[in-house]
Design an enzyme around this catalytic site. Structure first.
Site, PDB file in Angstrom:
ATOM      1  N   ASP A  33       0.927  -1.123   0.032  1.00  6.85           N
ATOM      2  CA  ASP A  33       0.062  -0.120  -0.094  1.00  6.85           C
ATOM      3  C   ASP A  33       0.919   1.130   0.131  1.00  6.85           C
ATOM      4  O   ASP A  33       2.007   1.396   0.308  1.00  6.85           O
ATOM      5  CB  ASP A  33      -0.814  -0.131   1.307  1.00  6.85           C
ATOM      6  CG  ASP A  33      -1.801  -0.918   1.241  1.00  6.85           C
ATOM      7  OD1 ASP A  33      -1.955  -1.778   0.352  1.00  6.85           O
ATOM      8  OD2 ASP A  33      -2.834  -0.860   2.052  1.00  6.85           O
ATOM      9  N   ASP A  34       0.389   2.351  -0.423  1.00  2.00           N
ATOM     10  CA  ASP A  34       0.681   3.695  -0.192  1.00  2.00           C
ATOM     11  C   ASP A  34       1.818   4.152  -1.309  1.00  2.00           C
ATOM     12  O   ASP A  34       1.955   5.395  -1.268  1.00  2.00           O
ATOM     13  CB  ASP A  34       1.347   3.904   1.277  1.00  2.00           C
ATOM     14  CG  ASP A  34       0.308   3.703   2.357  1.00  2.00           C
ATOM     15  OD1 ASP A  34      -0.822   3.607   2.094  1.00  2.00           O
ATOM     16  OD2 ASP A  34       0.745   3.693   3.402  1.00  2.00           O
ATOM     17  N   HIS A  83      -6.104   3.096  -3.950  1.00  2.78           N
ATOM     18  CA  HIS A  83      -6.108   3.328  -2.635  1.00  2.78           C
ATOM     19  C   HIS A  83      -6.323   4.942  -2.039  1.00  2.78           C
ATOM     20  O   HIS A  83      -5.729   5.476  -1.103  1.00  2.78           O
ATOM     21  CB  HIS A  83      -4.445   3.014  -2.096  1.00  2.78           C
ATOM     22  CG  HIS A  83      -4.218   2.861  -0.492  1.00  2.78           C
ATOM     23  ND1 HIS A  83      -5.237   1.983   0.097  1.00  2.78           N
ATOM     24  CD2 HIS A  83      -3.586   3.013   0.212  1.00  2.78           C
ATOM     25  CE1 HIS A  83      -4.765   1.897   1.466  1.00  2.78           C
ATOM     26  NE2 HIS A  83      -3.569   2.495   1.552  1.00  2.78           N
ATOM     27  N   HIS A  87      -5.320   9.589   0.860  1.00  6.62           N
ATOM     28  CA  HIS A  87      -5.427   8.397   2.107  1.00  6.62           C
ATOM     29  C   HIS A  87      -6.209   8.879   3.325  1.00  6.62           C
ATOM     30  O   HIS A  87      -5.456   8.772   4.437  1.00  6.62           O
ATOM     31  CB  HIS A  87      -3.917   8.207   2.352  1.00  6.62           C
ATOM     32  CG  HIS A  87      -3.519   6.869   3.078  1.00  6.62           C
ATOM     33  ND1 HIS A  87      -3.696   6.663   4.461  1.00  6.62           N
ATOM     34  CD2 HIS A  87      -3.167   5.769   2.594  1.00  6.62           C
ATOM     35  CE1 HIS A  87      -3.288   5.542   4.822  1.00  6.62           C
ATOM     36  NE2 HIS A  87      -3.195   4.806   3.705  1.00  6.62           N
ATOM     37  N   TYR A 124      -6.534   2.466   6.291  1.00  7.42           N
ATOM     38  CA  TYR A 124      -6.133   1.918   7.406  1.00  7.42           C
ATOM     39  C   TYR A 124      -7.393   0.806   7.674  1.00  7.42           C
ATOM     40  O   TYR A 124      -7.682   0.483   8.820  1.00  7.42           O
ATOM     41  CB  TYR A 124      -6.838   3.039   8.263  1.00  7.42           C
ATOM     42  CG  TYR A 124      -6.121   4.244   8.078  1.00  7.42           C
ATOM     43  CD1 TYR A 124      -4.804   4.486   8.658  1.00  7.42           C
ATOM     44  CD2 TYR A 124      -6.764   5.527   7.325  1.00  7.42           C
ATOM     45  CE1 TYR A 124      -4.072   5.828   8.193  1.00  7.42           C
ATOM     46  CE2 TYR A 124      -6.017   6.667   7.193  1.00  7.42           C
ATOM     47  CZ  TYR A 124      -4.581   6.778   7.530  1.00  7.42           C
ATOM     48  OH  TYR A 124      -3.969   7.859   7.310  1.00  7.42           O
ATOM     49  N   HIS A 177       3.816  -2.177   2.973  1.00  6.08           N
ATOM     50  CA  HIS A 177       4.120  -1.016   2.555  1.00  6.08           C
ATOM     51  C   HIS A 177       5.353  -0.813   1.744  1.00  6.08           C
ATOM     52  O   HIS A 177       6.431  -0.984   2.322  1.00  6.08           O
ATOM     53  CB  HIS A 177       3.924   0.096   3.541  1.00  6.08           C
ATOM     54  CG  HIS A 177       2.734  -0.002   4.142  1.00  6.08           C
ATOM     55  ND1 HIS A 177       2.402  -0.659   5.348  1.00  6.08           N
ATOM     56  CD2 HIS A 177       1.488   0.807   3.806  1.00  6.08           C
ATOM     57  CE1 HIS A 177       0.949  -0.558   5.816  1.00  6.08           C
ATOM     58  NE2 HIS A 177       0.650   0.375   5.042  1.00  6.08           N
TER      59      HIS A 177
END
Length: 220
Positions: A33-34, A83, A87, A124, A177
């Site tokens: 992710d991210d 995503h 965020h 999250y 991540h």
């Protein structure tokens, strides 16, 4: 930009689906992710050298900064998902704000890769039926996970490796991540050990064996 991007078709199934049958072999999906982040190219190199595939859930702001890395992920056969743009905690937003987060990121990923994602992951893991319904309007399936390494908190390559190996299970989906440098540092050993244990490292769509992802459905 948005109108042009929405002309792209949804991302097709990766070639991996035709070569790996997770009903017959032990599969595991590593997800990141991210990103894309500064360390993502190094991670892609490891995956390429080891013949492994992964799934990347991209943040729109990061795609704006590094569209070529997002393109590389798709070109090298990895699955790419949405995503959100910034965020946020989606459950705290109004409907129009959630839609804008998803739509903008769909457009940015489509511009970078030529493919509109069919999956998204809520930041999250914060979601509810309202959020899922709005994602369905964007033709997105919701992808959660079976285990999270908490790599953002551990920040230690050995501990991250231990967490992955502890969480590994057949048909599992592990959250990491690619923005955590220690995660990327640990990946060569992680991938080699998982392969020794008999795992085939596949994308989330491959793990679903042709039964998904389906828009409006939450998985894992």
């Amino acid at each position: 930009m948005l109108a042009a991007s929405l002309a792209f078709t949804a991302a097709p199934a990766t070639d991996q689906r035709t070569t790996i049958d997770c009903a017959r072999v032990k599969c595991l999906a590593l997800t990141f992710d991210d990103g894309p982040g500064d360390h993502t190219p190094a991670l892609l190199r490891v995956l390429r050298e080891e013949g492994a595939k992964a799934t990347f859930f991209l943040v729109g702001k990061q795609v704006e900064r590094r569209p070529s890395v997002a393109r590389q992920e798709a070109e090298e056969g990895h699955a790419v998902g949405n995503h959100t743009y910034s965020h946020p905690w989606l459950t705290s937003l109004h409907d129009n704000e959630i839609l804008e987060e998803l739509r903008t990121t769909q457009a940015l990923i489509a511009d970078a890769t030529g493919r509109r994602p069919t999956m998204y992951r809520p930041p999250y893991g914060e979601t509810d039926e309202r959020v899922l319904g709005l994602a369905d309007q964007q033709e997105l399936a919701q992808i959660l996970w079976t285990g999270t390494t908490l790599d953002w908190k551990l920040r230690d390559a050995k501990k991250i490796k231990a967490a992955v190996l502890r969480l590994a299970e057949r048909d599992g989906v592990i959250l990491m991540h690619d923005t955590v440098p220690q995660t990327v540092q640990a990946m060569p050993e992680i991938v080699r050990e998982l392969k020794k244990r008999g795992y085939h490292l596949v994308t989330v769509p491959t793990l679903m064996r042709g039964k998904g992802p389906k828009a409006g459905v939450s998985y894992f």
